[in-house]
Design an enzyme around this catalytic site. Structure first.
Site, short mmCIF file in Angstrom:
data_model
loop_
_atom_site.label_atom_id
_atom_site.label_comp_id
_atom_site.label_asym_id
_atom_site.label_seq_id
_atom_site.Cartn_x
_atom_site.Cartn_y
_atom_site.Cartn_z
N THR A 189 1.02 -1.13 0.01
CA THR A 189 0.21 0.02 -0.01
C THR A 189 0.88 1.49 0.46
O THR A 189 1.63 0.90 0.77
CB THR A 189 -1.15 0.04 1.21
N GLY B 46 -4.45 -6.28 6.23
CA GLY B 46 -5.74 -5.66 6.06
C GLY B 46 -6.69 -5.74 7.00
O GLY B 46 -7.70 -5.38 7.61
N ARG C 165 -10.52 -10.79 -2.91
CA ARG C 165 -10.02 -10.57 -1.22
C ARG C 165 -10.09 -9.06 -1.42
O ARG C 165 -9.41 -8.21 -2.07
CB ARG C 165 -8.82 -11.25 -0.75
N1 GLY Z 1 -3.17 -3.14 3.67
C1 GLY Z 1 -3.82 -3.56 1.91
C2 GLY Z 1 -4.55 -4.79 2.41
O1 GLY Z 1 -4.18 -5.64 3.29
O2 GLY Z 1 -5.02 -5.41 1.72
#
Ligand code: GLY
Length: 370
Positions: free
Chosen positions: A240, A293, A268
């Site tokens: 990210t 995430g 996902r």
């Molecule tokens: N932080 C990005 C994700 O887990 O998709």
């Protein structure tokens, strides 16, 4: 060289000071007592663009974050809104193949599918997000275009079709670096993940939802992805990219863009397009997270950091309090800007940079360890 005003030194120290053990963490101030500038009532600092390039990205790659922060700051100088400046910053990182967003996005388990998520939010509460996007050069731009619709989140085939309809620039996002990263992830999957990793013990073959069959061995997995790219030569960013912005008149915005986690099934969706999980903005500041995430959603990280900022905590304290429940094996990083400071904290290395009237500060000058 211009003398750095004392309130800027304080902000830089907050961003870069060494980690404090939990027992010694400073208490939150009962009220904000920082001296504000007469030309900016209520604000201690002027405009700031703070950018991260993903939890797990080497601090030495902060040059990418610097370019993003400078692009955002230049946009502010040209009269852009906080939201436009945050987007400008994230677009730069989406074009940098070292980082897991836009070009350079992670590949899903089959080595072919790419599903990018992106989101934007400003202090007026406007939120727009997309999930499961491929072939769009700047997913953050598509997220911002959702603000012009009655929706908050558009996903999958519909989001891709919308990008085409709106004439957004197309790009091939897969890179050899992303293939090598997936090969390394498969090696760990077959040879043993660290205890506590959410994929340790998960029967991923029983849940395989791709068009091709699952690999039976690491060798098969590598062959399926790209045998020639197996010799990894450099660490790859894990996660990210994001930006938080404060304008000269105290407006705030945040933007995030990601290719998702390294090991992921098709479909996902992580924290990025979920309001209050990966990012949040309001009249007291802006927050952008990075990392696992599922853990970020569980802890509602961005909203929790924001609530702490609104209660008057310094940014670094606000972040630490909010990520207390995230284990290092999960991993998280957060950047935040408030009315009177900014901060960056991560459970591992994280490339980040801040650009303000004080100049530029970057993670490789202030490596913060857990
Ligand atoms: N932080 C990005 C994700 O887990 O998709």
């Amino acid at each position: 060289m211009p003398r750095t005003p004392p309130w800027i030194l304080a902000a830089a120290t907050l961003a870069g000071a060494c980690a404090t053990p939990p027992a010694e963490r400073p208490e939150a101030p009962a009220e904000v007592t920082a001296v504000t500038r007469p030309d900016r009532p209520g604000l201690v600092e002027g405009p700031v663009v703070l950018v991260h390039a993903g939890q797990g990205s080497p601090a030495a790659w902060s040059d990418g974050a610097v370019r993003g922060a400078e692009a955002g700051f230049d946009a502010l100088g040209g009269g852009a809104s906080a939201l436009a400046a945050a987007q400008a910053a994230v677009r730069v990182l989406e074009d940098d193949p070292r980082f897991n967003a836009g070009r350079g996005a992670n590949l899903r388990l089959d080595g072919r599918v790419i599903e990018c998520d992106a989101a934007v939010m400003d202090d007026a509460g406007r939120f727009g997000a997309v999930a499961g996007v491929d072939g769009v050069r700047h997913p953050v731009e598509l997220a911002a275009r959702i603000l012009g619709t009655p929706h908050l989140l558009v996903a999958g085939a519909g989001a891709n079709a919308l990008a085409v309809r709106l004439g957004l620039e197309r790009a091939r996002l897969a890179t050899d670096r992303a293939r090598r990263k997936l090969v390394r992830a498969y090696r760990a999957l077959f040879e043993g993940l660290p205890p506590g990793d959410p994929w340790a013990g998960f029967d991923w073959r029983a849940h395989w939802n791709f068009d091709t069959p699952p690999p039976a061995t690491f060798e098969q997995a590598r062959a399926q992805i790209d045998a020639a790219a197996a010799a990894a030569v450099a660490p790859a960013a894990r996660d990210t990219v994001g930006a938080v912005v404060r304008t000269a008149d105290g407006r705030f915005a945040a933007a995030l863009s990601t290719g998702g986690t390294t090991l992921a099934l098709r479909g996902r969706v992580g924290d990025v397009p979920q309001r209050g999980a990966g990012l949040f903005a309001g009249p007291f500041g802006a927050v952008a997270a990075t990392g696992r995430g599922e853990a970020i959603v569980r802890e509602r990280v961005a909203a929790a950091v924001y609530d702490n900022l609104a209660a008057g905590m310094p940014a670094r304290v606000a972040i630490r309090r909010a990520i207390d429940g995230i284990r290092p094996v999960e991993g998280v990083g957060v950047i935040a800007v408030s009315r009177y400071d900014h901060g960056a904290v991560a459970t591992s290395q994280m490339a980040w940079a801040a650009r303000g009237e004080f100049g530029t500060v970057r993670a490789d000058e202030y490596v913060e360890r857990w």
